[in-house]
Structure formats: C-alpha cells, structure tokens
Design a protein around this motif. Structure first.
Motif, PDB file in Angstrom:
ATOM      1  N   GLY A   9       0.844  -1.327   0.150  1.00  0.00           N
ATOM      2  CA  GLY A   9       0.058   0.126  -0.144  1.00  0.00           C
ATOM      3  C   GLY A   9       1.080   1.758  -0.264  1.00  0.00           C
ATOM      4  N   ALA A  10       2.079   1.389  -0.167  1.00  0.00           N
ATOM      5  CA  ALA A  10       2.948   2.515   0.258  1.00  0.00           C
ATOM      6  C   ALA A  10       2.657   3.309  -1.707  1.00  0.00           C
ATOM      7  CB  ALA A  10       3.827   2.507   0.466  1.00  0.00           C
ATOM      8  N   SER A  11       3.305   4.359  -1.284  1.00  0.00           N
ATOM      9  CA  SER A  11       3.441   4.798  -2.755  1.00  0.00           C
ATOM     10  C   SER A  11       5.349   5.031  -3.442  1.00  0.00           C
ATOM     11  CB  SER A  11       3.558   6.211  -2.637  1.00  0.00           C
ATOM     12  OG  SER A  11       2.159   6.560  -2.470  1.00  0.00           O
ATOM     13  N   VAL A  12       4.855   4.295  -4.301  1.00  0.00           N
ATOM     14  CA  VAL A  12       5.963   4.109  -5.042  1.00  0.00           C
ATOM     15  C   VAL A  12       6.904   5.321  -5.406  1.00  0.00           C
ATOM     16  CG1 VAL A  12       8.034   2.160  -6.274  1.00  0.00           C
ATOM     17  CG2 VAL A  12       6.118   1.333  -4.888  1.00  0.00           C
ATOM     18  N   VAL A  13       7.971   5.988  -5.806  1.00  0.00           N
ATOM     19  CA  VAL A  13       8.549   6.774  -6.145  1.00  0.00           C
ATOM     20  C   VAL A  13       9.980   6.365  -7.513  1.00  0.00           C
ATOM     21  CG1 VAL A  13       9.741   8.737  -5.684  1.00  0.00           C
ATOM     22  CG2 VAL A  13       7.629   8.875  -4.337  1.00  0.00           C
ATOM     23  N   PHE A  14       9.389   6.424  -8.507  1.00  0.00           N
ATOM     24  CA  PHE A  14      10.791   6.133  -9.663  1.00  0.00           C
ATOM     25  C   PHE A  14      11.543   6.300  -9.510  1.00  0.00           C
ATOM     26  CE2 PHE A  14       6.853   3.012 -10.048  1.00  0.00           C
ATOM     27  CZ  PHE A  14       7.028   2.106  -9.867  1.00  0.00           C
ATOM     28  N   VAL A  15      12.531   6.284  -9.563  1.00  0.00           N
ATOM     29  CA  VAL A  15      13.638   7.115  -9.589  1.00  0.00           C
ATOM     30  C   VAL A  15      14.926   6.701 -10.827  1.00  0.00           C
ATOM     31  CG1 VAL A  15      16.115   7.831  -8.522  1.00  0.00           C
ATOM     32  CG2 VAL A  15      14.099   7.470  -7.167  1.00  0.00           C
ATOM     33  N   ASP A  16      15.068   7.190 -11.400  1.00  0.00           N
ATOM     34  CA  ASP A  16      16.213   6.848 -13.195  1.00  0.00           C
ATOM     35  C   ASP A  16      17.446   6.211 -11.938  1.00  0.00           C
ATOM     36  OD1 ASP A  16      16.745   6.662 -15.295  1.00  0.00           O
ATOM     37  OD2 ASP A  16      17.173   8.889 -15.617  1.00  0.00           O
ATOM     38  N   VAL A  17      18.473   6.050 -13.073  1.00  0.00           N
ATOM     39  CA  VAL A  17      19.244   5.387 -13.032  1.00  0.00           C
ATOM     40  C   VAL A  17      20.590   5.985 -13.507  1.00  0.00           C
ATOM     41  CG1 VAL A  17      18.444   3.155 -12.771  1.00  0.00           C
ATOM     42  CG2 VAL A  17      19.137   3.754 -15.457  1.00  0.00           C
ATOM     43  N   GLU A  18      22.101   5.501 -13.302  1.00  0.00           N
ATOM     44  CA  GLU A  18      22.772   5.758 -13.932  1.00  0.00           C
ATOM     45  C   GLU A  18      23.196   5.384 -15.033  1.00  0.00           C
ATOM     46  OE1 GLU A  18      26.112   6.817 -10.019  1.00  0.00           O
ATOM     47  OE2 GLU A  18      25.757   4.656 -10.737  1.00  0.00           O
ATOM     48  N   HIS A  19      24.122   6.526 -16.368  1.00  0.00           N
ATOM     49  CA  HIS A  19      23.995   5.044 -17.585  1.00  0.00           C
ATOM     50  C   HIS A  19      25.347   4.434 -17.516  1.00  0.00           C
ATOM     51  CE1 HIS A  19      27.630   7.876 -18.881  1.00  0.00           C
ATOM     52  NE2 HIS A  19      26.820   8.476 -17.901  1.00  0.00           N
ATOM     53  N   ASP A  20      25.704   4.821 -17.140  1.00  0.00           N
ATOM     54  CA  ASP A  20      26.738   4.094 -16.843  1.00  0.00           C
ATOM     55  C   ASP A  20      27.052   2.560 -15.738  1.00  0.00           C
ATOM     56  OD1 ASP A  20      27.567   5.120 -14.514  1.00  0.00           O
ATOM     57  OD2 ASP A  20      29.374   5.389 -15.129  1.00  0.00           O
ATOM     58  N   SER A  21      26.361   2.711 -14.663  1.00  0.00           N
ATOM     59  CA  SER A  21      26.338   1.399 -13.473  1.00  0.00           C
ATOM     60  C   SER A  21      25.002   0.733 -13.550  1.00  0.00           C
ATOM     61  CB  SER A  21      27.110   1.250 -12.286  1.00  0.00           C
ATOM     62  OG  SER A  21      25.526   2.964 -11.795  1.00  0.00           O
ATOM     63  N   TYR A  22      24.245   1.171 -14.217  1.00  0.00           N
ATOM     64  CA  TYR A  22      22.594   1.198 -14.544  1.00  0.00           C
ATOM     65  C   TYR A  22      21.493   1.481 -13.106  1.00  0.00           C
ATOM     66  CZ  TYR A  22      24.784  -1.136 -18.847  1.00  0.00           C
ATOM     67  OH  TYR A  22      25.245  -1.574 -20.202  1.00  0.00           O
ATOM     68  N   ASN A  23      23.048   1.536 -12.025  1.00  0.00           N
ATOM     69  CA  ASN A  23      22.071   1.526 -10.650  1.00  0.00           C
ATOM     70  C   ASN A  23      21.464   2.848 -10.428  1.00  0.00           C
ATOM     71  OD1 ASN A  23      22.520  -1.139  -9.978  1.00  0.00           O
ATOM     72  ND2 ASN A  23      24.265  -0.972  -9.278  1.00  0.00           N
ATOM     73  N   ILE A  24      20.757   3.098  -9.495  1.00  0.00           N
ATOM     74  CA  ILE A  24      19.795   4.167  -9.017  1.00  0.00           C
ATOM     75  C   ILE A  24      20.787   4.941  -8.438  1.00  0.00           C
ATOM     76  CG2 ILE A  24      20.241   3.761  -6.421  1.00  0.00           C
ATOM     77  CD1 ILE A  24      17.172   4.273  -6.542  1.00  0.00           C
ATOM     78  N   ASP A  25      20.755   6.732  -9.206  1.00  0.00           N
ATOM     79  CA  ASP A  25      21.380   7.822  -9.296  1.00  0.00           C
ATOM     80  C   ASP A  25      21.246   8.847  -8.186  1.00  0.00           C
ATOM     81  OD1 ASP A  25      22.155   9.987  -9.794  1.00  0.00           O
ATOM     82  OD2 ASP A  25      21.820  10.000 -12.213  1.00  0.00           O
ATOM     83  N   PRO A  26      22.033   8.509  -7.189  1.00  0.00           N
ATOM     84  CA  PRO A  26      21.878   9.128  -6.037  1.00  0.00           C
ATOM     85  C   PRO A  26      21.828  10.519  -5.685  1.00  0.00           C
ATOM     86  CG  PRO A  26      23.631   7.866  -6.014  1.00  0.00           C
ATOM     87  CD  PRO A  26      24.073   7.529  -7.325  1.00  0.00           C
ATOM     88  N   ASP A  27      21.511  11.061  -7.290  1.00  0.00           N
ATOM     89  CA  ASP A  27      21.811  12.895  -7.345  1.00  0.00           C
ATOM     90  C   ASP A  27      19.868  13.114  -7.221  1.00  0.00           C
ATOM     91  OD1 ASP A  27      24.177  13.420  -6.768  1.00  0.00           O
ATOM     92  OD2 ASP A  27      25.370  13.710  -9.268  1.00  0.00           O
ATOM     93  N   LYS A  28      19.605  11.385  -8.553  1.00  0.00           N
ATOM     94  CA  LYS A  28      18.503  11.349  -8.547  1.00  0.00           C
ATOM     95  C   LYS A  28      17.231  11.473  -7.639  1.00  0.00           C
ATOM     96  CE  LYS A  28      18.159  12.462 -13.472  1.00  0.00           C
ATOM     97  NZ  LYS A  28      18.472  11.143 -14.815  1.00  0.00           N
ATOM     98  N   LEU A  29      18.253  10.262  -6.740  1.00  0.00           N
ATOM     99  CA  LEU A  29      17.506   9.920  -5.345  1.00  0.00           C
ATOM    100  C   LEU A  29      17.193  11.293  -5.028  1.00  0.00           C
ATOM    101  CD1 LEU A  29      16.186   8.084  -4.053  1.00  0.00           C
ATOM    102  CD2 LEU A  29      18.862   7.862  -2.598  1.00  0.00           C
ATOM    103  N   GLU A  30      18.164  12.035  -4.629  1.00  0.00           N
ATOM    104  CA  GLU A  30      18.270  12.989  -3.360  1.00  0.00           C
ATOM    105  C   GLU A  30      16.693  14.219  -3.911  1.00  0.00           C
ATOM    106  OE1 GLU A  30      21.680  14.654  -1.424  1.00  0.00           O
ATOM    107  OE2 GLU A  30      20.101  15.373   0.354  1.00  0.00           O
ATOM    108  N   GLU A  31      16.956  14.260  -5.053  1.00  0.00           N
ATOM    109  CA  GLU A  31      15.915  15.527  -5.224  1.00  0.00           C
ATOM    110  C   GLU A  31      14.503  15.284  -4.763  1.00  0.00           C
ATOM    111  OE1 GLU A  31      16.465  16.093  -9.499  1.00  0.00           O
ATOM    112  OE2 GLU A  31      18.684  16.478  -9.788  1.00  0.00           O
ATOM    113  N   GLU A  32      14.426  13.421  -5.540  1.00  0.00           N
ATOM    114  CA  GLU A  32      13.170  13.150  -5.772  1.00  0.00           C
ATOM    115  C   GLU A  32      12.910  12.898  -4.008  1.00  0.00           C
ATOM    116  OE1 GLU A  32      10.681  12.290  -7.967  1.00  0.00           O
ATOM    117  OE2 GLU A  32      12.420  12.819  -9.292  1.00  0.00           O
ATOM    118  N   ILE A  33      13.360  12.571  -3.330  1.00  0.00           N
ATOM    119  CA  ILE A  33      13.162  12.641  -1.531  1.00  0.00           C
ATOM    120  C   ILE A  33      12.755  14.050  -1.669  1.00  0.00           C
ATOM    121  CG2 ILE A  33      14.676  12.771   0.489  1.00  0.00           C
ATOM    122  CD1 ILE A  33      15.885  10.529  -0.742  1.00  0.00           C
ATOM    123  N   ILE A  34      13.436  15.343  -1.404  1.00  0.00           N
ATOM    124  CA  ILE A  34      13.639  16.337  -1.066  1.00  0.00           C
ATOM    125  C   ILE A  34      11.562  16.815  -2.066  1.00  0.00           C
ATOM    126  CG2 ILE A  34      14.453  18.834  -1.256  1.00  0.00           C
ATOM    127  CD1 ILE A  34      17.403  17.570  -1.951  1.00  0.00           C
TER     128      ILE A  34
END
Ligand code: PLP
Length: 379
Positions: free
Chosen positions: A95-120
C-alpha cells in the motif's frame, strides 16, 4: 549454447547434490529445521551480517524487510526505475506509494543525485512520509552505497538493498547483502546463487528486526510457538531440500564459480573492445557477481534484429529490461510517481545480455563475440 548452463553445473556437482537431497529425504524434515539453520549460519558468515532469515523467494524477502519497518499507505518508497518488477511490486503491494528514480547511464544502478532530488520533492510536497530507499545491485554490480547511505542518513530514511542479483559482489572488502539496514536476496535458479526452485533470504545486523522478520515469515508466530500469533504475517519459508542444495552450491560459489564469472567477464570485455558496443563498467574497488553481462548497442542497430540474428547462430541472449517500471501497467496508479527517467527509458531500447555463467569456456566467449562481430561493425 545455453544462456545460463544449469545442466552443466549440476553435472559437476551431481554426486554431492544428490547425497545432500537424499539426507533430507531420509530425515523426513521438509520445512525449516537444522539444515536450514546451518545454511543461514553459513550465509551470515559469508556475507558478514549477524542475522540471516531464509524465506520463500526474493520478492517475499523484500516484503518481509519492508514489513519489519511497518511500511504501508502514506509512505513513499524510492525505487530504481530500471530493475525487475518485484523491487516495485513489494512496496506497492503493502500500500506504499512508489517513487521511481532514474538510474546511472554507466552502472545502471539508482542515481544518487536524482534520488536526493526526488526525496526533497516528496518532503516539500508533504503529502507522503519518505520512508525507504530500495537500491538494487543490478546485473551483479553493487549500487553506490557510500553515497546512498549518506543520503538516507541525512533524510532519515531506511536503506534496503535488493541483492537478488548481487549475491557475492563486493565493495572493497565488504560483501553485497550487507549494505542495507536490511538486505535481501533471491535463490531463483538463474541468480548468482540459485537453488532448484524458489528461495530467498533477508539479512540484517538488527536483532529486533530479525526477530520480527522470523515471526512475520511464519504467520506472525510468537517466539518459537507456531500456534501463538502476535501479528499478521505470511507463509514464506525455505524448503529443507532447497537448503540442502544451496549448501553444496554455496561451497562451489565460494570455491570457484564467482571467480569463474569474473574471468569470463574479463574475456568478454577484452574481446568486445574491437566492436562498436558499450561494455559493462565495474567501479574502482567494486566486484560484480555477474548475474548478467549486459552490453549497450549504439542506436544505429535495431536491438531485436541483432538478437534474432544471434539466435540464428545459436547464441541465446536476453533483454533485461525491455520496459522501465514506471511504464508497467501495474504501476499506472496515481499514488505512484516517476520523475524524469530518460536514462532508464533509453537503456530499455539498447541493452542486450549475453550468455554468462561459471561454466562457459573462453572458446564460447570468442564464438559469441565473433558472431556479434559479423552482425555489427568493428570499431
Ligand atoms: C529476481 C529478482 C527479484 C525477485 O526474486 P524472486 O526470488 O524471483 O521472487 C527481486 N529483485 C530483483 C532485482 C530480481 O532480479
């Protein structure tokens, strides 16, 4: 050629695996028991975490972790957009809301900078409580936990490592499945450490959460009394036969399989340098467990066309993933949110995973690269 050759693995381990399964059959202890606890202890030691709780599969493992933190309606859970469905399914099913965050183009893993933008953004909007970040060790490469942990600490969020593909990976001397406040993995047959059916595990250093997860996995039992139920839970346990298989496979994984996939990856990367493709990156100090060896094709090639031409030459490949999570119909509900996920969308158009497993030979690698070289141009 096999994409992931489980038959060849079994041929090598046949005697030990059969013997181990036979032991379970003659003991007639089929669910949980000593064999399962011994496996959990081996996994605790290998990963370097105090508590391992095995369960039914990798999806349940994530759900159990989130349930330990009482995740539910009104909570925001941040999830990479480029991953297997479960990573988003588990929080959404609670029942939680999911916020999808973009990934890094080279590692394919979650992008920390974009993650922080979404959190804020979620903090400022004030409608949801930011609660958990789920990071995925995609294709075997650990996510950037140094940055992710700092962001989670700063914004007071829990960090869950979805290590379904990451088991065995490392950052410096620390193993995957130890980076989250709670970490999870899957023993689905094709994962780096797989059993012969479904299986999964949760890892944490926190005793209180570990006890709660053990309870939740068995109908919310109290302590060791199965018929005293103190919370609503689920039925998610590892079969004893699967534990017996994993005991043998973990040994092979430690002794040579993890090394072998890394040797194969080096061969691939070296040979693919001559071709017009982007090879996977491994960050300095990181070790991948190579759940997949995934290349990017330049946009001049129609990926699906390359894939079918490889298939004609007996080279099986897979597309992980063809669709970003935020475009899956199941997540179209308004309580979920995706910002700009253009990297994830672009990856879905150009990635191609090549055959990869510990029992590949260098000749097979050469054959795959030669076939690819006949389809696309050289550099
Ligand atoms: C496979 C996988 C899961 C789910 O594991 P199951 O055992 O199939 O439930 C979760 N997350 C990721 C990233 C996976 O690759």
């Amino acid at each position: 050629m096999e994409f992931r050759d489980l038959k060849k693995q079994y041929m090598g381990l046949e005697e030990k695996i059969n013997e181990s399964i036979a032991g379970v059959l003659s003991s007639a202890q089929f669910i949980s028991g000593q064999e399962v606890r011994e496996l959990e202890e081996s996994l605790e030691e290998y990963v370097g975490v105090k508590h391992c709780i095995t369960c039914g599969n990798g999806t349940d493992a994530i759900t159990l972790g989130l349930m330990a933190w009482d995740v539910g309606p009104g909570d925001a859970v941040f999830v990479p957009d480029f991953t297997f469905f479960s990573t988003g399914e588990s929080p959404a099913s609670l029942g939680a809301s999911v916020v999808f965050v973009d990934v890094e183009h080279d590692s394919y893993n979650i992008d920390p900078d974009k993650l922080e933008e979404e959190i804020i953004r979620v903090e400022n909007e004030g409608a949801l409580t930011p609660k958990v970040v789920i990071a995925v060790d995609l294709f075997g490469l650990p996510a950037d936990y140094k940055k992710l942990k700092a962001i989670c600490d700063k914004h007071n969020l829990y960090l869950l490592e979805d290590g379904a593909q990451g088991f065995g990976g490392k950052i410096d001397e620390r193993r995957a499945c130890s980076f989250g406040d709670i970490s999870t993995t899957s023993f689905f047959p094709a994962k780096p450490l797989g059993c012969y059916g479904d299986g999964g595990a949760v890892f944490t250093d926190n005793k209180e959460w570990a006890d709660k997860i053990r309870s939740t996995a068995v109908h919310g039992k109290s302590g060791n009394n199965k018929y005293e139920n103190v919370r609503l839970g689920m039925n998610s346990r590892l079969d004893t036969i699967q534990a017996a298989i994993l005991k043998v496979k973990l040994q092979a994984f430690e002794e040579f399989e993890l090394q072998s996939v890394n040797d194969i990856a080096i061969q691939y990367t070296e040979k693919l340098k001559k071709l017009d493709v982007v090879v996977p990156m491994v960050k300095e100090g990181y070790l991948s467990s190579w759940a997949q060896y995934t290349i990017k094709l330049p946009s001049v090639y129609a990926r699906d066309d390359v894939q079918s031409k490889l298939k004609e030459r007996d080279v099986p490949t897979m597309v992980y993933y063809a669709k970003p999570l935020h475009l899956q119909k199941a997540f179209a509900e308004s309580r979920n949110y995706a910002g700009d996920c253009s990297v994830s969308e672009a990856l879905c158009r150009c990635v191609l995973s090549l055959p990869m497993h510990p029992y590949m030979t260098y000749d097979m690698v050469e054959y795959v690269v030669d076939c690819l070289g006949n389809i696309i141009r050289k550099k």
